[in-house]
Every structure is written in structure tokens, then in C-alpha cells.
Design an enzyme around this catalytic site. Structure first.
Site, short mmCIF file in Angstrom:
data_model
loop_
_atom_site.label_atom_id
_atom_site.label_comp_id
_atom_site.label_asym_id
_atom_site.label_seq_id
_atom_site.Cartn_x
_atom_site.Cartn_y
_atom_site.Cartn_z
N LYS A 118 0.84 -1.20 0.00
CA LYS A 118 0.00 0.00 0.00
C LYS A 118 0.88 1.26 0.00
O LYS A 118 0.68 2.16 -0.81
CB LYS A 118 -0.92 -0.01 1.23
CG LYS A 118 -1.87 1.17 1.26
CD LYS A 118 -2.78 1.12 2.45
CE LYS A 118 -2.04 1.50 3.69
NZ LYS A 118 -2.81 2.15 4.73
N ASP A 136 -6.48 0.01 0.68
CA ASP A 136 -6.60 0.23 2.12
C ASP A 136 -8.01 -0.17 2.53
O ASP A 136 -8.77 -0.71 1.72
CB ASP A 136 -6.26 1.67 2.51
CG ASP A 136 -7.31 2.65 2.01
OD1 ASP A 136 -8.23 2.23 1.28
OD2 ASP A 136 -7.21 3.83 2.37
#
Ligand code: SF4
Length: 212
Positions: A118, A136
Site C-alpha cells: 500500500k 486500504d
């Protein structure tokens, strides 16, 4: 794919500009910011970044930092000991492996301490304008509700979305699905009746009067 591109067009109209959450002036600052932002809010990270970068303005200075001094500056962001180790370790790796510069491939970025897919995706997208699907909690929730994945695991979500969405749309999807999750598609009570994707979403909840 056609429905996905319609969704992204709709979200682009709704959110033509996505405000940057973390404040940064260069790749090094964004990299350190995203490491510190794990399990805390961007606002909390932004509050301590000016002091951190005033004291340690580049990879060389942070790599040589005293751990306790870094810990005292970043104390308020939580998990501060682990995060101090990560950002000092990352700075040292930048100096050692990458000539002090932030690398621009997923493989190199995730080799840095405290940098997962991420965080690496945030760097690729915002610094290098490379295609990245940034998963996320908001992105995952919205992708599931829109019917593009059933997974909870971030890597599986990333693969499911990548399988149906061409690369040129990845960055738009990363930014806009995330933002949509913050603006309408809330975890507990999504604002379906007023959501701009209402007619395109298989998970829309009925309006108060029973219509969908
Ligand atoms: S209609 Fe509801 S569930 Fe679907 S994207 Fe909008 S807010 Fe989320």
C-alpha cells in the site's frame, strides 16, 4: 469493465480533484510520511512532520539519527518505537542501496523497512505517476460493495481489481474509490440514498421510503 469505467467517470465528475492527505515537498518526505501513517490519521502525522524534517531533512541525516531523538519527535503517532526503527532503517537502506534516492519500482520499495504494497503504491502513484492499485480499508470496502471482489486480503483485492480494470484506470480507481469510501460509502452506514453510484451499485441499501 464497462460498468467500472462508468463508475470512475461518475466519481471523476463528483471528485475532480482529490486533496492530498499527507503533506510533503519531495519523495523522501512522502516516503517517511506514509511509513508513519500506518494505523494512525494523516492529520496526526502532518502535525509532527515539520519538526521531523526540520531536524532530519534527507536520508543521510535520518540514517544517522539518534533513535531516542526520533522517538521523542514522533511520539504522538503511536507505535513510535517501531516506526522510529522503520524510518531510520529505511533512510539507511536508501543511503546504502539507492544512493539516497527513493526507488521507483514496487520490488525495491517493498524491500524497505516498514514499506508494504500500500505504501509503495502511494509512492508509485504520487511521485512517479506509475499505475498502482492502492488497497486500504476504504478501497477494499468500496470494491467489495461494488462487486469487484469478495476478498478481505489486500493482495487478493488488488489482483481481483487488476483482473477487470485496465492499467490506465488504476490510479483513478485508487484515489477515487478510497475517497468515495470516506465521503459516502461509510463502513457502518453507507449514504446510499444520496450516493452518486446508487444506480450502478449492487449493494445499495433501500432508501427510507422503500425505493432503491
Ligand atoms: S450505493 Fe451505497 S454501498 Fe453502493 S457505493 Fe454508494 S454508498 Fe456504497
Amino acid at each position: 469493465m464497462e460498468r467500472f469505467t462508468r463508475i470512475l467517470r461518475r466519481l471523476s465528475d463528483e471528485y475532480p480533484e482529490i486533496p492530498s492527505m499527507l503533506q510533503y515537498r519531495n519523495p523522501f518526505e512522502l516516503l517517511i510520511g506514509v511509513i508513519l501513517s500506518a494505523q494512525t490519521t494523516d492529520e496526526q502525522v502532518n502535525a509532527i512532520l515539520p519538526e521531523l524534517f526540520k531536524r532530519f531533512s534527507d536520508a543521510n541525516s535520518l540514517a544517522a539519527a539518534d533513535h531516542s531523538e526520533v522517538e521523542s519527535i514522533i511520539h504522538s503517532v503511536g507505535f513510535f518505537r517501531q516506526k522510529a526503527r522503520s524510518i531510520i532503517g529505511t533512510a539507511a537502506a536508501l543511503v546504502r542501496e539507492f544512493n539516497g534516492q527513493v526507488p521507483h519500482t514496487m520490488a525495491d520499495l517493498v524491500s524497505l523497512p516498514g514499506v508494504g504494497r500500500k505504501s509503495a503504491g502511494v509512492i508509485l502513484l504520487h511521485i512517479y505517476d506509475e499505475p498502482a492499485i492502492i488497497v486500504d480499508t476504504h478501497f477494499g470496502r468500496v470494491a467489495r460493495r461494488l462487486g469487484y471482489t469478495t476478498a478481505r486480503d489486500p493482495l487478493r483485492i488488488e489482483r481481483d481489481v487488476a483482473a477487470v480494470l485496465p492499467r490506465e484506470y488504476w490510479n483513478s480507481a485508487s484515489m477515487r474509490l478510497n475517497y468515495h469510501g470516506r465521503r459516502y460509502c461509510f463502513a457502518r452506514k453507507p449514504a446510499c440514498p444520496s450516493c452518486p453510484l446508487n444506480d450502478l451499485c449492487p449493494s445499495r441499501e433501500p432508501a427510507q421510503d422503500g425505493t432503491t
